[in-house]
Design an enzyme around this catalytic site. Sequence first.
Site, PDB file in Angstrom:
ATOM      1  N   CYS A 133      13.129  10.094   7.951  1.00  0.00           N
ATOM      2  CA  CYS A 133      12.915   9.677   9.346  1.00  0.00           C
ATOM      3  C   CYS A 133      14.199   9.763  10.161  1.00  0.00           C
ATOM      4  O   CYS A 133      14.159  10.007  11.359  1.00  0.00           O
ATOM      5  CB  CYS A 133      12.339   8.273   9.391  1.00  0.00           C
ATOM      6  SG  CYS A 133      13.228   7.117   8.340  1.00  0.00           S
ATOM      7  N   LYS A 165       0.871  -1.194   0.000  1.00  0.00           N
ATOM      8  CA  LYS A 165       0.000   0.000   0.000  1.00  0.00           C
ATOM      9  C   LYS A 165       0.904   1.240   0.000  1.00  0.00           C
ATOM     10  O   LYS A 165       1.485   1.589   1.019  1.00  0.00           O
ATOM     11  CB  LYS A 165      -0.872  -0.022   1.258  1.00  0.00           C
ATOM     12  CG  LYS A 165      -2.200   0.689   1.145  1.00  0.00           C
ATOM     13  CD  LYS A 165      -2.135   2.167   0.871  1.00  0.00           C
ATOM     14  CE  LYS A 165      -2.013   2.997   2.118  1.00  0.00           C
ATOM     15  NZ  LYS A 165      -1.939   4.465   1.822  1.00  0.00           N
ATOM     16  N   GLU A 214       9.166  15.527  15.776  1.00  0.00           N
ATOM     17  CA  GLU A 214       9.644  15.327  14.413  1.00  0.00           C
ATOM     18  C   GLU A 214       8.960  16.345  13.504  1.00  0.00           C
ATOM     19  O   GLU A 214       7.738  16.340  13.369  1.00  0.00           O
ATOM     20  CB  GLU A 214       9.307  13.906  13.954  1.00  0.00           C
ATOM     21  CG  GLU A 214       9.892  13.559  12.616  1.00  0.00           C
ATOM     22  CD  GLU A 214       9.596  12.129  12.187  1.00  0.00           C
ATOM     23  OE1 GLU A 214       8.438  11.679  12.326  1.00  0.00           O
ATOM     24  OE2 GLU A 214      10.525  11.457  11.709  1.00  0.00           O
ATOM     25  N   GLU A 226       8.951   0.735  11.275  1.00  0.00           N
ATOM     26  CA  GLU A 226      10.033   1.715  11.120  1.00  0.00           C
ATOM     27  C   GLU A 226       9.371   3.083  11.199  1.00  0.00           C
ATOM     28  O   GLU A 226       8.671   3.482  10.273  1.00  0.00           O
ATOM     29  CB  GLU A 226      10.740   1.481   9.777  1.00  0.00           C
ATOM     30  CG  GLU A 226      12.153   2.039   9.750  1.00  0.00           C
ATOM     31  CD  GLU A 226      12.176   3.449   9.209  1.00  0.00           C
ATOM     32  OE1 GLU A 226      12.054   4.385  10.042  1.00  0.00           O
ATOM     33  OE2 GLU A 226      12.312   3.614   7.997  1.00  0.00           O
TER      34      GLU A 226
HETATM   35  P1  NDP Z   1       1.423   8.089   8.095  1.00  0.00           P
HETATM   36  O1  NDP Z   1       2.065   7.280   9.148  1.00  0.00           O
HETATM   37  O2  NDP Z   1       0.009   8.477   8.268  1.00  0.00           O
HETATM   38  O3  NDP Z   1       1.515   7.353   6.677  1.00  0.00           O
HETATM   39  C1  NDP Z   1       2.326   6.252   6.369  1.00  0.00           C
HETATM   40  C2  NDP Z   1       1.535   5.236   5.572  1.00  0.00           C
HETATM   41  O4  NDP Z   1       0.532   4.632   6.387  1.00  0.00           O
HETATM   42  C3  NDP Z   1       0.782   5.812   4.384  1.00  0.00           C
HETATM   43  O5  NDP Z   1       0.732   4.865   3.347  1.00  0.00           O
HETATM   44  C4  NDP Z   1      -0.589   6.036   4.982  1.00  0.00           C
HETATM   45  O6  NDP Z   1      -1.594   6.171   4.024  1.00  0.00           O
HETATM   46  C5  NDP Z   1      -0.752   4.792   5.802  1.00  0.00           C
HETATM   47  N1  NDP Z   1      -1.726   4.868   6.879  1.00  0.00           N
HETATM   48  C6  NDP Z   1      -2.308   5.976   7.419  1.00  0.00           C
HETATM   49  N2  NDP Z   1      -3.135   5.618   8.412  1.00  0.00           N
HETATM   50  C7  NDP Z   1      -3.086   4.264   8.511  1.00  0.00           C
HETATM   51  C8  NDP Z   1      -3.707   3.302   9.354  1.00  0.00           C
HETATM   52  N3  NDP Z   1      -4.548   3.657  10.319  1.00  0.00           N
HETATM   53  N4  NDP Z   1      -3.416   2.001   9.188  1.00  0.00           N
HETATM   54  C9  NDP Z   1      -2.551   1.614   8.231  1.00  0.00           C
HETATM   55  N5  NDP Z   1      -1.938   2.484   7.388  1.00  0.00           N
HETATM   56  C10 NDP Z   1      -2.192   3.783   7.535  1.00  0.00           C
HETATM   57  O7  NDP Z   1       2.288   9.366   7.864  1.00  0.00           O
HETATM   58  P2  NDP Z   1       1.769  10.738   7.224  1.00  0.00           P
HETATM   59  O8  NDP Z   1       1.958  10.634   5.790  1.00  0.00           O
HETATM   60  O9  NDP Z   1       0.411  11.119   7.697  1.00  0.00           O
HETATM   61  O10 NDP Z   1       2.792  11.749   7.856  1.00  0.00           O
HETATM   62  C11 NDP Z   1       2.549  12.261   9.172  1.00  0.00           C
HETATM   63  C12 NDP Z   1       3.836  12.436   9.910  1.00  0.00           C
HETATM   64  O11 NDP Z   1       4.462  11.176  10.063  1.00  0.00           O
HETATM   65  C13 NDP Z   1       4.859  13.278   9.171  1.00  0.00           C
HETATM   66  O12 NDP Z   1       4.680  14.619   9.419  1.00  0.00           O
HETATM   67  C14 NDP Z   1       6.142  12.753   9.722  1.00  0.00           C
HETATM   68  O13 NDP Z   1       6.446  13.401  10.924  1.00  0.00           O
HETATM   69  C15 NDP Z   1       5.852  11.303   9.992  1.00  0.00           C
HETATM   70  N6  NDP Z   1       6.339  10.397   8.948  1.00  0.00           N
HETATM   71  C16 NDP Z   1       7.403   9.630   9.228  1.00  0.00           C
HETATM   72  C17 NDP Z   1       7.907   8.785   8.279  1.00  0.00           C
HETATM   73  C18 NDP Z   1       9.075   7.935   8.544  1.00  0.00           C
HETATM   74  O14 NDP Z   1       9.650   7.372   7.631  1.00  0.00           O
HETATM   75  N7  NDP Z   1       9.451   7.768   9.788  1.00  0.00           N
HETATM   76  C19 NDP Z   1       7.356   8.713   6.940  1.00  0.00           C
HETATM   77  C20 NDP Z   1       6.183   9.530   6.742  1.00  0.00           C
HETATM   78  C21 NDP Z   1       5.735  10.334   7.723  1.00  0.00           C
HETATM   79  P3  NDP Z   1      -1.914   7.659   3.479  1.00  0.00           P
HETATM   80  O15 NDP Z   1      -0.665   8.150   2.852  1.00  0.00           O
HETATM   81  O16 NDP Z   1      -2.925   7.459   2.490  1.00  0.00           O
HETATM   82  O17 NDP Z   1      -2.321   8.452   4.663  1.00  0.00           O
END
Ligand code: NDP
Length: 494
Positions: A308, A200, A405, A274
């Site tokens: 991250c 996904k 973050e 992660e």
């Molecule tokens: P999310 O954790 O929401 O997104 C990561 C993935 O999970 C996306 O594919 C998202 O889908 C999906 N997702 C969202 N909600 C659920 C759920 N309940 N169950 C399963 N999968 C889900 O990160 P965001 O994109 O909202 O970013 C928010 C914050 O997270 C950022 O500001 C940053 O601080 C942090 N972040 C950290 C990352 C890392 O690598 N450590 C990477 C990305 C974000 P969808 O994109 O459609 O919401």
Amino acid sequence: MSNPGQGSQGVAAPSAGPGWEYAAAPESREIATIAPAYGLFIGGEFVPAQDGRRFTTINPASEQPLSEIAAAGPADVDRAVRSARGAFDRVWGRMPGRERAKYLYRIARILQERAREFAVLESLDNGKPIRESRDVDVPLAAAHFFYHAGWADKLEYAGFGPSPRPLGVAGQVIPWNFPLLMAAWKLAPALAAGNTCVLKPAETTPLTALLLAEVCQQAGLPPGVVNVVTGAGDTGAALVAHPGVNKVAFTGSTEVGKQILRTVAGTGKKLTLELGGKAANVVFDDAPLDQAIEGIVTGIFFNQGHVCCAGSRLLVQESVADMVTERLKRRIGMLRLGDPLDKNTDIGAINSRQQLDKIRELSSAGDAEGAQRWSPPCELPDKGYWFPPTVFTGVSQSHRIAREEIFGPVLSLLTFRTPEEAVTKANNTPYGLSAGVWTEKGSRILWMAQRLRAGVVWANTYNRFDPASPFGGYRESGFGREGGRHGLEAYLSP
Ligand code: NDP
């Protein structure tokens, strides 16, 4: 700071034909074609979502739509998991490792052959500079498939028992910061170990995962071995909760990671998370300062800070703090912000309006709490999502910008006097993903590495990745490792 602006990077409106080309810089025209709409990749073919729902993916540098993407509902996720199960039972789970390896090699080779196409598409959908997608994301994604192809027929020597077995169906949810690379990090080890996958991608960056699905077709991968379900968070939630999934792999925010942990608890599914980070990049007074400045810049401004493991907390020894601050500002003033498809661009667009709002909100909190904000003179393009490279000085450990973050091009600068104080401050975070140490003394590097509570510690470098090197964190940064021999463990049972 120079600002080349957006030039002609905007995306043209879809034409009447079956596909259309974006109107980007001349050299990138015809490198990538984007279809007006994409289906889900299930059972080796692209299919519409059962209820016909779609969403639009846009170019964050111009806010222009790129394509319409199918939004997978629970029924589609179910179909994808069943397809993966069928492929696992019929072919992939029984195929000898040496045969699986051939497919992985083929995917790696095709990724290399189509590297320019992937790089352009990634920069269009994500907003990251083409220099990074071309030189980092795509080559590393290919390297991951090459590396894991090498493991596929040697798993009995990986140290997980004499005949380790695959787990079955892997449900994999990835974020938007490295869309292709994260797909490769997830798929390559899972496939090498004999699992089938349902991936996904993030809602804002689905295009390269869909192109990778096309590469799977091109490589002749048996239908159902890799499935891609596009959609928003609810699609991810349906995937991780599906009873037919044996293993969940997630990269993303700590908040969603915790939700997934609750969903998976008690189900017997294997899980790796992660999550986020708030890494300390520690500069001692004996560090080679020119290199350290480059490392600080790479640490926080690479990929607009959407990383991250970004070195978002700079800890500088007090005796050199003024000099480092001055040199750092001079170097940041030379960064070029603008068109992601311009090869000279250092800082591209912020991936989404939502992320831009978050960066703005946290930066305002920095102002309100009394830190001093600095950015070089910098004209931002009118359209799209942009944030200038920013340094906060006068930051104390209690400030939100030192604790949370930000996931953007924002650096918080703190100082320390002794190595002990550096360790205490570096470890003063609920996260534990990465850290950096800059010093010329090897003994000090080892002393620090033993004490820093982080999964990865870089010494006199930053943000270096290699498929052979395990990556991952602990505490609020998650658990499990990706890459290397350790990363295979997540996809095998003894
Ligand atoms: P999310 O954790 O929401 O997104 C990561 C993935 O999970 C996306 O594919 C998202 O889908 C999906 N997702 C969202 N909600 C659920 C759920 N309940 N169950 C399963 N999968 C889900 O990160 P965001 O994109 O909202 O970013 C928010 C914050 O997270 C950022 O500001 C940053 O601080 C942090 N972040 C950290 C990352 C890392 O690598 N450590 C990477 C990305 C974000 P969808 O994109 O459609 O919401």
